[in-house]
Design a protein around this motif. Sequence first.
Motif, PDB file in Angstrom:
ATOM      1  N   THR A   1     -17.400 -24.280 -47.586  1.00  0.00           N
ATOM      2  CA  THR A   1     -16.568 -23.141 -47.951  1.00  0.00           C
ATOM      3  C   THR A   1     -15.462 -22.935 -46.920  1.00  0.00           C
ATOM      4  OG1 THR A   1     -16.592 -20.749 -48.370  1.00  0.00           O
ATOM      5  CG2 THR A   1     -18.140 -21.577 -46.735  1.00  0.00           C
ATOM      6  N   ASN A   2     -14.436 -22.237 -47.322  1.00  0.00           N
ATOM      7  CA  ASN A   2     -13.421 -21.747 -46.396  1.00  0.00           C
ATOM      8  C   ASN A   2     -13.534 -20.237 -46.207  1.00  0.00           C
ATOM      9  OD1 ASN A   2     -12.191 -24.277 -45.894  1.00  0.00           O
ATOM     10  ND2 ASN A   2     -11.040 -24.135 -47.810  1.00  0.00           N
ATOM     11  N   ASN A   3     -14.549 -19.663 -46.843  1.00  0.00           N
ATOM     12  CA  ASN A   3     -14.747 -18.216 -46.787  1.00  0.00           C
ATOM     13  C   ASN A   3     -16.222 -17.912 -46.517  1.00  0.00           C
ATOM     14  OD1 ASN A   3     -11.973 -17.112 -47.974  1.00  0.00           O
ATOM     15  ND2 ASN A   3     -12.590 -18.868 -49.220  1.00  0.00           N
ATOM     16  N   PRO A   4     -16.674 -18.094 -45.277  1.00  0.00           N
ATOM     17  CA  PRO A   4     -18.107 -17.908 -44.986  1.00  0.00           C
ATOM     18  C   PRO A   4     -18.617 -16.501 -45.255  1.00  0.00           C
ATOM     19  CG  PRO A   4     -16.821 -18.134 -42.959  1.00  0.00           C
ATOM     20  CD  PRO A   4     -15.911 -18.493 -44.087  1.00  0.00           C
ATOM     21  N   LYS A   5     -17.708 -15.508 -45.266  1.00  0.00           N
ATOM     22  CA  LYS A   5     -18.154 -14.144 -45.565  1.00  0.00           C
ATOM     23  C   LYS A   5     -18.720 -14.022 -46.986  1.00  0.00           C
ATOM     24  CE  LYS A   5     -15.348 -11.530 -42.270  1.00  0.00           C
ATOM     25  NZ  LYS A   5     -14.362 -10.429 -42.095  1.00  0.00           N
ATOM     26  N   ASP A   6     -18.352 -14.965 -47.862  1.00  0.00           N
ATOM     27  CA  ASP A   6     -18.919 -14.949 -49.209  1.00  0.00           C
ATOM     28  C   ASP A   6     -20.436 -15.102 -49.183  1.00  0.00           C
ATOM     29  OD1 ASP A   6     -16.443 -14.648 -50.314  1.00  0.00           O
ATOM     30  OD2 ASP A   6     -16.286 -16.671 -51.134  1.00  0.00           O
ATOM     31  N   PHE A   7     -20.960 -15.654 -48.082  1.00  0.00           N
ATOM     32  CA  PHE A   7     -22.392 -15.948 -48.005  1.00  0.00           C
ATOM     33  C   PHE A   7     -23.096 -15.153 -46.910  1.00  0.00           C
ATOM     34  CE2 PHE A   7     -20.145 -19.638 -49.680  1.00  0.00           C
ATOM     35  CZ  PHE A   7     -20.859 -19.903 -50.841  1.00  0.00           C
ATOM     36  N   GLU A   8     -22.445 -14.106 -46.394  1.00  0.00           N
ATOM     37  CA  GLU A   8     -23.032 -13.378 -45.272  1.00  0.00           C
ATOM     38  C   GLU A   8     -24.306 -12.623 -45.655  1.00  0.00           C
ATOM     39  OE1 GLU A   8     -20.090 -10.769 -43.774  1.00  0.00           O
ATOM     40  OE2 GLU A   8     -19.898  -9.574 -45.610  1.00  0.00           O
ATOM     41  N   ASP A   9     -24.511 -12.383 -46.954  1.00  0.00           N
ATOM     42  CA  ASP A   9     -25.736 -11.698 -47.387  1.00  0.00           C
ATOM     43  C   ASP A   9     -26.672 -12.642 -48.145  1.00  0.00           C
ATOM     44  OD1 ASP A   9     -24.134 -12.029 -49.608  1.00  0.00           O
ATOM     45  OD2 ASP A   9     -24.579 -10.060 -50.469  1.00  0.00           O
ATOM     46  N   ILE A  10     -26.544 -13.945 -47.943  1.00  0.00           N
ATOM     47  CA  ILE A  10     -27.361 -14.904 -48.684  1.00  0.00           C
ATOM     48  C   ILE A  10     -28.847 -14.748 -48.378  1.00  0.00           C
ATOM     49  CG2 ILE A  10     -27.240 -16.762 -46.955  1.00  0.00           C
ATOM     50  CD1 ILE A  10     -26.891 -18.712 -49.329  1.00  0.00           C
ATOM     51  N   ALA A  11     -29.159 -14.121 -47.257  1.00  0.00           N
ATOM     52  CA  ALA A  11     -30.561 -13.919 -46.888  1.00  0.00           C
ATOM     53  C   ALA A  11     -31.289 -12.979 -47.842  1.00  0.00           C
ATOM     54  CB  ALA A  11     -30.668 -13.400 -45.463  1.00  0.00           C
ATOM     55  N   ILE A  12     -30.557 -12.320 -48.760  1.00  0.00           N
ATOM     56  CA  ILE A  12     -31.242 -11.478 -49.742  1.00  0.00           C
ATOM     57  C   ILE A  12     -32.050 -12.317 -50.723  1.00  0.00           C
ATOM     58  CG2 ILE A  12     -29.495  -9.665 -49.559  1.00  0.00           C
ATOM     59  CD1 ILE A  12     -28.425 -10.586 -52.296  1.00  0.00           C
ATOM     60  N   ILE A  13     -31.787 -13.608 -50.790  1.00  0.00           N
ATOM     61  CA  ILE A  13     -32.574 -14.494 -51.654  1.00  0.00           C
ATOM     62  C   ILE A  13     -33.945 -14.676 -51.001  1.00  0.00           C
ATOM     63  CG2 ILE A  13     -32.763 -16.780 -52.675  1.00  0.00           C
ATOM     64  CD1 ILE A  13     -29.705 -16.962 -52.551  1.00  0.00           C
ATOM     65  N   PRO A  14     -35.009 -14.224 -51.634  1.00  0.00           N
ATOM     66  CA  PRO A  14     -36.341 -14.301 -51.020  1.00  0.00           C
ATOM     67  C   PRO A  14     -36.731 -15.735 -50.679  1.00  0.00           C
ATOM     68  CG  PRO A  14     -36.364 -12.901 -52.979  1.00  0.00           C
ATOM     69  CD  PRO A  14     -35.033 -13.605 -52.963  1.00  0.00           C
ATOM     70  N   THR A  15     -37.449 -15.901 -49.594  1.00  0.00           N
ATOM     71  CA  THR A  15     -38.022 -17.159 -49.083  1.00  0.00           C
ATOM     72  C   THR A  15     -36.960 -18.124 -48.557  1.00  0.00           C
ATOM     73  OG1 THR A  15     -38.057 -18.449 -51.153  1.00  0.00           O
ATOM     74  CG2 THR A  15     -39.916 -16.964 -50.743  1.00  0.00           C
ATOM     75  N   GLY A  16     -35.672 -17.745 -48.588  1.00  0.00           N
ATOM     76  CA  GLY A  16     -34.619 -18.623 -48.082  1.00  0.00           C
ATOM     77  C   GLY A  16     -34.209 -18.250 -46.665  1.00  0.00           C
ATOM     78  N   GLU A  17     -33.615 -19.205 -45.956  1.00  0.00           N
ATOM     79  CA  GLU A  17     -33.119 -18.940 -44.606  1.00  0.00           C
ATOM     80  C   GLU A  17     -31.977 -19.883 -44.274  1.00  0.00           C
ATOM     81  OE1 GLU A  17     -35.560 -19.921 -41.279  1.00  0.00           O
ATOM     82  OE2 GLU A  17     -36.688 -21.457 -42.378  1.00  0.00           O
ATOM     83  N   ILE A  18     -31.048 -19.411 -43.455  1.00  0.00           N
ATOM     84  CA  ILE A  18     -29.949 -20.239 -42.966  1.00  0.00           C
ATOM     85  C   ILE A  18     -30.444 -21.061 -41.791  1.00  0.00           C
ATOM     86  CG2 ILE A  18     -27.683 -20.232 -41.870  1.00  0.00           C
ATOM     87  CD1 ILE A  18     -27.036 -17.695 -43.408  1.00  0.00           C
ATOM     88  N   LEU A  19     -30.266 -22.384 -41.865  1.00  0.00           N
ATOM     89  CA  LEU A  19     -30.646 -23.248 -40.753  1.00  0.00           C
ATOM     90  C   LEU A  19     -29.504 -23.363 -39.756  1.00  0.00           C
ATOM     91  CD1 LEU A  19     -32.871 -25.005 -39.575  1.00  0.00           C
ATOM     92  CD2 LEU A  19     -31.882 -26.957 -40.797  1.00  0.00           C
ATOM     93  N   TYR A  20     -28.272 -23.516 -40.253  1.00  0.00           N
ATOM     94  CA  TYR A  20     -27.120 -23.549 -39.350  1.00  0.00           C
ATOM     95  C   TYR A  20     -25.838 -23.287 -40.121  1.00  0.00           C
ATOM     96  CZ  TYR A  20     -26.356 -28.421 -40.969  1.00  0.00           C
ATOM     97  OH  TYR A  20     -26.151 -29.541 -41.721  1.00  0.00           O
ATOM     98  N   ILE A  21     -24.796 -22.918 -39.372  1.00  0.00           N
ATOM     99  CA  ILE A  21     -23.435 -22.791 -39.890  1.00  0.00           C
ATOM    100  C   ILE A  21     -22.532 -23.586 -38.955  1.00  0.00           C
ATOM    101  CG2 ILE A  21     -21.570 -21.227 -40.573  1.00  0.00           C
ATOM    102  CD1 ILE A  21     -23.687 -18.963 -40.533  1.00  0.00           C
ATOM    103  N   ASN A  22     -21.862 -24.594 -39.478  1.00  0.00           N
ATOM    104  CA  ASN A  22     -20.952 -25.404 -38.679  1.00  0.00           C
ATOM    105  C   ASN A  22     -19.509 -25.162 -39.108  1.00  0.00           C
ATOM    106  OD1 ASN A  22     -23.087 -26.488 -37.318  1.00  0.00           O
ATOM    107  ND2 ASN A  22     -23.038 -28.475 -38.337  1.00  0.00           N
ATOM    108  N   GLN A  23     -18.631 -25.186 -38.128  1.00  0.00           N
ATOM    109  CA  GLN A  23     -17.198 -25.031 -38.380  1.00  0.00           C
ATOM    110  C   GLN A  23     -16.485 -26.287 -37.900  1.00  0.00           C
ATOM    111  OE1 GLN A  23     -15.428 -21.670 -36.433  1.00  0.00           O
ATOM    112  NE2 GLN A  23     -13.355 -22.118 -37.147  1.00  0.00           N
ATOM    113  N   ALA A  24     -15.771 -26.933 -38.795  1.00  0.00           N
ATOM    114  CA  ALA A  24     -15.072 -28.168 -38.448  1.00  0.00           C
ATOM    115  C   ALA A  24     -13.858 -27.874 -37.580  1.00  0.00           C
ATOM    116  CB  ALA A  24     -14.639 -28.899 -39.718  1.00  0.00           C
TER     117      ALA A  24
END
Length: 216
Positions: A94-117
């Motif tokens: 993505t070019n808009n990481p804020k679109d996913f800032e609340d992705i943790a609301i999905i039960p049982t999911g977790e962010i492993l990492y966020i990389n910026q090129a």
Amino acid sequence: MSKPIVVPRSTLYFHTWQYVILFLLPEASFLRELRHEKINQTINYRNEWLARRGGAKHISPTEQQILHDACDYLLTRAHPFKKVVCGNGIWLYTNNPKDFEDIAIIPTGEILYINQAEVTLTPNVVTLKYPRHAFRTYFRERWLSNDDLAILRRYFDTRRDIFRLGPGFANLVKGRRMWLMSNYFVDHDEPNADFLINMAVPGIVRKTLPIIARAK
């Protein structure tokens, strides 16, 4: 959402995206297509196959609903993004990481990492600190048949002294995965490797790049 880790690269991800978010979600492979009917169809097939033959995990109604919720979440993002799914991982470019800032609301999911090129490396080459080979060959993203996987296993098993298998590709060749991802690779010193690998499994190679040492 955690702060992105800056990663030096020769290009943006897929020449388009500045960020990649790896989101882990159990049974994420059912989200390769973001269509509710496809999710249900694939889960029903899995569960019916399990009832007849066994050997795979049954998908519960709760897990099925979580997958539908994740599908709705991804379908309602404000900006375009690219999704790559393998196993329990969803790579979100993505070019808009804020679109996913609340992705943790999905039960049982977790962010492993966020990389910026950070585009600072020489383009059209692979830059490594301590290169051991001259070339890196990448594969096309595709589903492998049982015959394709068997051929790949034989091909690379008999050429262990020629190829160094990247971690993802090694897991595929040595394991039970059937989905070949575009970031899987092998390192080698053979200029014609892409031609030879394509002879084994036609059309499987995406590109071959030279490997150079990183400037000190």
